[in-house]
Design an enzyme around this catalytic site. Structure first.
Site: not given
Length: 610
Positions: A158, A234
């Protein structure tokens, strides 16, 4: 040789379209004797892949001291995945977030030598390259094209939410490829335009992280990646808990419906989490977006498999959906039996501060040290300064990271609490030792406060509105003017042992703790045989518990977590040693176990958020 590549629209396994159906299991949050059970239940859910992070600070908590032992054997975990006939995705970062202490970055990275993290900076990059090469020595021979299970490796994590340094990402790719990683490389970002643009490079597969509105999120991902397979790396099917906020749950039917929409769009998925596990030790992270929020010991995550690996309603709802897209095994997980219910007294009790002082020698400094400066990267430390005051005054700190009990002799003056935004306390007149027991409640794992040092952050000021301040122990100057103030610069410190159970060994010498003083308590819990246990912390205040020498993690009467999970492999037939360090002890506290976990007790005294 088996191949795994990226096609125009699909992953290709030996040249044939292949959908990844994955579930996240962090090997460092699950007892190694239970890895096979969790992986097997993943296959029974219909999954074909297991994903895991690698937590750098678990493997190298002190610079140069590396370990693959004690539940950190990544190779053994990946081989357990292969033994179940499944594939593996590895995300070695170096930053993982994961609600894990410092997002997986070792605290020693942020010392005097550090000039910057998560960017192309020489000191950081040298440490990262050494770390990654160690990890890739394990992963490289276990790639699918060498007969192993690993099909994907992720670069950073991320990153678009944190920075924008393409050269940093290019160097991570260079280290990865030069270390022999040949499988496709991925990145992951939340499906927002700016994050996707900053968080990846051409040639890397972009994947998303989200937990709802799947078709919309996939469309955003596709705009940034016109070709290649779509994947949610995710899929947030639950959420984590903070101390002092309600337990998070998501409705199983709604989560399953959104998963159906994601799979119906042809995407691959990684369920985050499949089985969350536990922040054993003091490994929980924290968030701070204006208010500090430490994360609970349980990382149950309201996942399809609960903290103890038992199927939940979400497991069965997901299994029904996944069965629409792949053939399910005939076998189903067996129902779990209730855990044993038993209890025992805590007959041994000593004063914690006395015991710590007796165990070591105070170090003396002419300034206020952080816990990092002490070499105490997790846990607790004692600070002490000599006070001589003609009248009452106020002690204030610039910051407290994260919670401090303040004592004048035996008397508790108050609690300084980062979450409560409390940084000052009234102190009395007289001559005495001012002692502060400071707790690191978990390092921030996300955002700009990554890597901040723990402990007391100076200056430590004493301010008087009446009489003057004495000179002794209050620094280099003793300006005793009405309304004056002085900085305390002469400090002593002691670190609290990681396993203070040893302080209870030996004779019964030592006083019981006066009221309001922290204690160490010990008892023996008799159990018929190895079984998962749910240790009940009702009647305890706040602190840490150990079971047969293993740190189970933190407890806090504030909630929402009430039980601590004890994996069956830790439990012995007969007597089991339980040690409790309680900062706010209650009379009559006992050891007890419950038949099932309690993670949603009512919140007591929620933290201040304004």
């Amino acid at each position: 040789m088996t191949t795994f590549t990226l096609g125009e629209h699909d992953f290709l396994l030996d040249g044939h379209p292949h959908r990844i159906l994955s579930g996240a299991i962090h090997y460092f949050r699950i007892h190694p004797d239970q890895w096979a059970d969790r992986i097997h239940k993943a296959r029974l859910l219909g999954l074909n892949t297991i994903e895991t992070y690698v937590a750098w600070n678990a493997h190298e908590p002190v610079e140069g001291q590396w370990s693959w032992q004690d539940g950190l054997d990544l190779a053994a975990f990946l081989k357990a995945v292969a033994d179940e006939g499944m594939h593996a995705i590895v995300r070695p970062a170096p930053y993982i977030c994961a609600e894990w202490d410092d997002g997986g970055l070792p605290a020693w990275l942020f010392g005097e030598k550090a000039a910057g993290v998560r960017r192309d900076e020489p000191v950081f990059m040298a440490a990262v390259e050494a770390y990654l090469r160690r990890v890739y020595e394990i992963i490289a021979p276990l790639q699918i094209d060498r007969g192993g299970p690993v099909i994907l490796v992720q670069i950073e994590n991320e990153y678009g939410a944190y920075g924008s340094d393409p050269e940093y990402l290019r160097k991570l790719v260079g280290v990865t490829r030069s270390a022999g990683i040949t499988v496709p490389l991925t990145t992951v970002d939340q499906p927002e335009d700016d994050m996707l643009a900053a968080g990846s490079l051409p040639g890397l597969l972009h994947t998303g992280s989200f937990g709802s509105r799947s078709p919309e999120r996939l469309a955003t991902l596709r705009r940034h990646q016109p070709s290649g397979p779509l994947m949610c790396m995710e899929y947030w099917n639950g959420w984590f808990d903070d101390w002092g906020t309600p337990h998070h749950t998501t409705e199983a039917g709604a989560a399953a419906a959104d998963l159906d929409a994601l799979l119906g769009a042809g995407a691959s998925v990684n369920l985050y989490m499949l089985c969350g596990g536990t922040n054993f030790g003091l490994t929980n992270g924290a968030n701070d977006k204006g208010t500090y929020e430490p994360i609970t010991t349980s990382y149950d995550y309201d996942a399809p498999l609960d903290e103890a690996g038992r199927p939940t309603a979400k497991y069965w709802a997901f299994r029904e959906v996944i069965g629409k897209y792949t053939e399910l095994p005939d076998e189903e997980p067996e129902p779990a039996d209730p855990a044993p219910v038993t209890s025992a007294p805590l007959p041994r009790e000593i004063d914690l501060l006395d015991a710590v002082e007796a165990s070591g020698t105070w170090s003396v400094l002419d300034h206020l040290p952080t816990m990092d400066e002490m070499g105490q990267f997790r846990g607790f430390a004692l600070y002490r300064a000599r006070i001589e005051l003609d009248d009452a005054a106020e002690l204030s700190l610039a910051e407290v990271r994260d919670r401090a009990l303040v004592f004048a002799g035996d008397h508790l003056l108050g609690v300084l609490d980062r979450a409560e935004k409390s940084r000052s306390v009234q102190i009395p007149d007289g001559s005495y030792d001012l002692t502060l027991l400071v707790e690191d409640q978990g390092r921030v794992d996300y955002g700009p406060r990554l890597g901040e040092p723990k402990g007391l952050i100076g200056p430590a000021m004493v301010r008087s509105g009446k009489q003057g301040l004495g000179e002794h122990g209050l620094g280099r100057s003793g300006l005793g003017q009405p309304g004056g103030q002085l900085e305390i610069t002469d400090w002593q410190y002691l670190t609290v042992p990681d396993d203070p159970g040893g302080l209870l060994d030996g004779s019964d010498a030592g006083r019981g703790a006066p009221p309001e003083r922290p204690v160490l308590r010990r008892g023996r819990l008799n159990v018929d045989g190895p079984a998962d246990l749910f240790l009940d912390t009702a009647g305890w205040g706040k602190g840490v518990a150990w079971f047969n020498g293993v740190c189970l993690g933190r407890f806090w009467e504030r909630g929402p977590q009430r039980t601590l999970y004890v994996p069956a492999p830790m439990v012995r037939a007969g007597a089991n040693d339980v040690v409790v360090m309680d900062l706010h002890p209650r009379p009559g506290a006992r050891i007890a176990t419950l038949s099932a976990p309690v993670l949603d007790q009512p919140i007591l005294n929620p933290p201040v958020t304004t």
